[in-house]
Every structure is written in structure tokens, then in C-alpha cells.
Design an enzyme around this catalytic site. Structure first.
Site, PDB file in Angstrom:
ATOM      1  N   TYR A  73       0.847  -1.187   0.000  1.00 59.66           N
ATOM      2  CA  TYR A  73       0.000   0.000   0.000  1.00 59.66           C
ATOM      3  C   TYR A  73       0.889   1.246   0.000  1.00 59.66           C
ATOM      4  O   TYR A  73       1.558   1.553   0.985  1.00 59.66           O
ATOM      5  CB  TYR A  73      -0.939   0.022   1.208  1.00 59.66           C
ATOM      6  CG  TYR A  73      -1.916  -1.142   1.277  1.00 59.66           C
ATOM      7  CD1 TYR A  73      -2.198  -1.939   0.158  1.00 59.66           C
ATOM      8  CD2 TYR A  73      -2.577  -1.468   2.455  1.00 59.66           C
ATOM      9  CE1 TYR A  73      -3.096  -2.998   0.220  1.00 59.66           C
ATOM     10  CE2 TYR A  73      -3.475  -2.526   2.522  1.00 59.66           C
ATOM     11  CZ  TYR A  73      -3.729  -3.289   1.402  1.00 59.66           C
ATOM     12  OH  TYR A  73      -4.607  -4.343   1.467  1.00 59.66           O
TER      13      TYR A  73
ATOM     14  N   LEU B  26     -17.859  -3.897   2.161  1.00 60.49           N
ATOM     15  CA  LEU B  26     -18.949  -3.009   1.725  1.00 60.49           C
ATOM     16  C   LEU B  26     -18.953  -2.850   0.207  1.00 60.49           C
ATOM     17  O   LEU B  26     -19.529  -1.891  -0.317  1.00 60.49           O
ATOM     18  CB  LEU B  26     -18.807  -1.636   2.411  1.00 60.49           C
ATOM     19  CG  LEU B  26     -19.076  -1.653   3.921  1.00 60.49           C
ATOM     20  CD1 LEU B  26     -18.707  -0.317   4.555  1.00 60.49           C
ATOM     21  CD2 LEU B  26     -20.549  -1.977   4.209  1.00 60.49           C
TER      22      LEU B  26
END
Ligand SMILES: NC(=O)c1ccc[n+]([C@@H]2O[C@H](COP(=O)([O-])OP(=O)(O)OC[C@H]3O[C@@H](n4cnc5c(N)ncnc54)[C@H](OP(=O)(O)O)[C@@H]3O)[C@@H](O)[C@H]2O)c1
Length: 320
Positions: free
Chosen positions: A55, A197
């Protein structure tokens, strides 16, 4: 927050996916604001923090390491490595990656060290041997795989028991329900859904009018194509209906649905505001009855999801 077990480790029932603080979801908060937010998640009971060497080329590990330093010993800190294909010396390669992560994280051990993607040329068993050595040396407390198959889970687990499998799982992506999640149940391995989600879609707060910029992966995610946002509306209608019955929000129902299924499932939504912490962590208090779950399952089985799995969409995505 309720506590759960992943393998032998105890974690809060929901973790914090820290990727978006530096990578993959468009403009990131300023450094000080990000530190404050990560610490605020801990104040709210979160004890499970997820990052990866990949990341923002290690910058996310640096940020998370700094943020969790005051309470490092109280939490489960997870990071991930990409193992190079055809390594000359697998043990040496993994140790090099781990040492670099430890330095960035300002710590001398990682709680869960994930193989970020399964390798074509490195057998799962060989990785398990190295991870077993690192556990014995005290450099990691446990380990995991990401996006692995049932076969890879079983073969690795037989060598060095896995702590957790972290893979894409949500109402939009359920392929691991078939085999990996049942295998985790049988073997006592935690299951950590990423993108729980659907990259935010299941909150119902994104519309065709939203424009994603910069390194936001939703530029490439086909579920976010305008026509698919429209076509996936029945899923949001279901979430809104169930949410209305429980005085909850669609995001809370999407998270409560997986939390209510199995006690070893610990989602790690990405979220970057106090309001979202309160909303998403609040899903732990939404109790869906077995009738609710049966009704949701019935309706989900009739809803077609439009758009690909995330991995298919982001191959080759340029994060710059
Ligand atoms: N192992 C892997 O290969 C892998 C792959 C992807 C992700 N991950 C991990 O999983 C974590 C979560 O996955 P993800 O970020 O891809 O997907 P996600 O958690 O499904 O969605 C995150 C997105 O949804 C938004 N969001 C979250 N809660 C919301 C709410 N209540 N209302 C409206 N929007 C909301 C966030 O916005 P804001 O951030 O702006 O608040 C963010 O843009 C990552 O942080 C990372 O640690 C792992």
C-alpha cells in the site's frame, strides 16, 4: 466492541482496513489527521488493524506503525507480503520483506503475516514452512493467505496452522462461501472479509453522479460503472428495507449480515471518518434474527450482481 477469535488470536469483531489512508481510494487525509483517525478507531474499541507492504510502497505501513505505537502491545497488527516467483531462497526472500515491514511498522513482530496473493511457482506448503520458522523465532505470531483456494488453505494449514484467510467477501461477492469459509470453520481459521462493503457501494451513498479520481480503484471497478450502479439497485433496495426494520443503515445491515453468519468472520472495512467508524462499528450491535437472515438469503438468491470481482478489474490498474 465484542471480541472474536481468528485462529488463536483475539480481535475486535470488526477491524480497520487502513489501506485508504494512503492508497487506492483517492485523496488521502493529511498525515496528522490520518494518525488521529487510526487512534480514534482504537479508542472506539478496535484492536485489529490491517495494512500491507504494497500500500503506497510501504508508506501505509509507516503511517500505521506510527499511529498504533502508543498501544502496539494491545492490538493485532496485520500486514502482507508479495512473495516473488521462483525465489532462489524462499526463506531469505520472505525474511527480507518481513524485516523491511518491521522497520516501517516500528515494531519487532507482526501478529498476522499474510501472503498477499498465492504464487504460481511457490507451493503453499513451502510458504507454510517458512511462516512456521518465523513463528518459532517470535517474528510473527500467526500467518494467513489472501484470495487462496480451499486446496491451498488445507495444504498450508496441514504444515503450519493458519490464523486467518483474508479474501473478498460481501453481499456482492460470495464465491468463498462455497468452500473456503466452510474449510475455515472446520479447521478453526479466522475469515477476514476485505471490501466487505463492496468498496462502499453497499452503504447506498454512492450514485451515478459520483466521480472517482486519482488512485481511486473505483475508476476501474465495473460494479461502479453507471449502468451497473443502476442494475445493482435491487440489492440496495433490499438493504434499505431491512435497515428500516432495524433502525439501521444499509452499511450496517451489509456488515451485520456477515457478522451474524459465523463467529470467526471479522470484516475490516476501510473508513476514514469518525462518523463512518460509528456507523460501521455500530453494525456489531445490529442483531439479525435467523428469520431475517433466511429472508435476506432468499432475496439475495434472486438478485443478480452486475460487475466483476475486484481482482479481475484492478489487474493492471495504474495507482499513480
Ligand atoms: N487482501 C487484499 O488483497 C485486499 C484488497 C483490498 C482491500 N484490502 C483491505 O481491506 C480493507 C477494506 O477494503 P476496501 O477499502 O477495498 O473496501 P470497503 O471496506 O468495502 O469500502 C471502503 C470504501 O467504502 C467507503 N465507506 C466505508 N464505510 C462507509 C459508510 N458507512 N458509508 C459510506 N461509505 C463508506 C470508504 O470511504 P472512506 O474511506 O472515504 O471513509 C471507502 O471508500 C482495506 O482497507 C485493506 O486493508 C485487502
Amino acid at each position: 466492541m465484542e471480541k472474536r477469535k481468528i485462529g488463536t488470536l483475539e480481535v475486535s469483531a470488526m477491524g480497520l482496513g487502513c489501506m485508504g489512508f494512503s492508497h487506492g481510494h483517492g485523496p488521502a487525509p493529511e498525515h496528522d489527521e490520518a494518525i488521529k483517525l487510526i487512534r480514534a478507531a482504537h479508542d472506539k474499541g478496535c484492536t485489529f488493524f490491517d495494512t500491507a507492504e504494497g500500500y503506497a510502497k510501504g508508506a501505509n505501513e509507516e503511517l500505521v506503525g506510527e499511529a498504533v505505537k502508543p498501544f502496539r502491545g494491545d492490538i493485532v497488527l496485520a500486514t502482507k507480503l508479495h512473495i516473488p516467483e521462483n525465489p532462489d531462497d524462499l526463506g531469505k526472500a520472505v525474511r527480507q520483506h518481513l524485516d523491511a515491514s518491521l522497520k516501517r511498522l516500528q515494531t519487532d513482530y507482526v501478529d498476522v503475516y499474510y501472503q498477499h496473493r498465492m504464487n504460481k511457482t511457490v507451493p503453499a506448503e513451502d510458504v507454510a514452512v517458512v511462516m512456521g520458522e518465523l513463528i518459532a523465532e517470535g517474528k510473527i505470531r500467526g500467518w494467513g493467505q489472501s484470495q487462496s483456494s480451499e486446496d491451498e488453505v488445507r495444504r498450508a494449514h496441514a504444515v503450519t496452522p493458519l490464523t486467518a484467510v483474508q479474501s473478498e467477501y460481501s453481499m456482492m461477492e460470495r464465491m468463498f462461501e462455497r468452500d473456503v469459509i466452510p474449510a475455515c470453520k472446520e479447521l478453526g481459521i479466522g475469515f477476514v472479509p476485505f471490501s466487505p462493503l463492496g468498496e462502499g457501494f453497499l452503504s447506498g451513498k454512492y450514485t451515478e453522479r459520483d466521480v472517482f479520481v486519482g488512485d481511486d480503484v473505483r475508476r476501474a471497478i465495473t460494479r461502479y460503472k453507471k449502468e451497473n450502479i443502476r442494475a445493482n439497485q435491487p440489492l440496495l433496495d433490499l438493504l434499505h428495507r431491512i435497515a428500516g426494520e432495524h433502525e439501521a443503515t444499509p452499511a450496517q445491515i451489509a456488515l451485520a449480515w456477515m457478522l451474524c453468519k459465523e463467529g470467526f468472520i471479522v470484516p475490516i472495512p476501510g473508513m476514514r471518518s469518525i462518523a463512518r467508524f460509528d456507523e460501521n462499528f455500530g453494525a456489531c450491535d445490529v442483531k439479525l434474527s435467523s428469520d431475517d437472515i433466511a429472508r435476506i438469503e432468499g432475496e439475495l438468491s434472486r438478485i443478480e450482481i452486475h460487475g466483476n470481482r475486484t481482482d479481475e478489474d484492478i489487474i493492471g490498474f495504474d495507482y499513480r
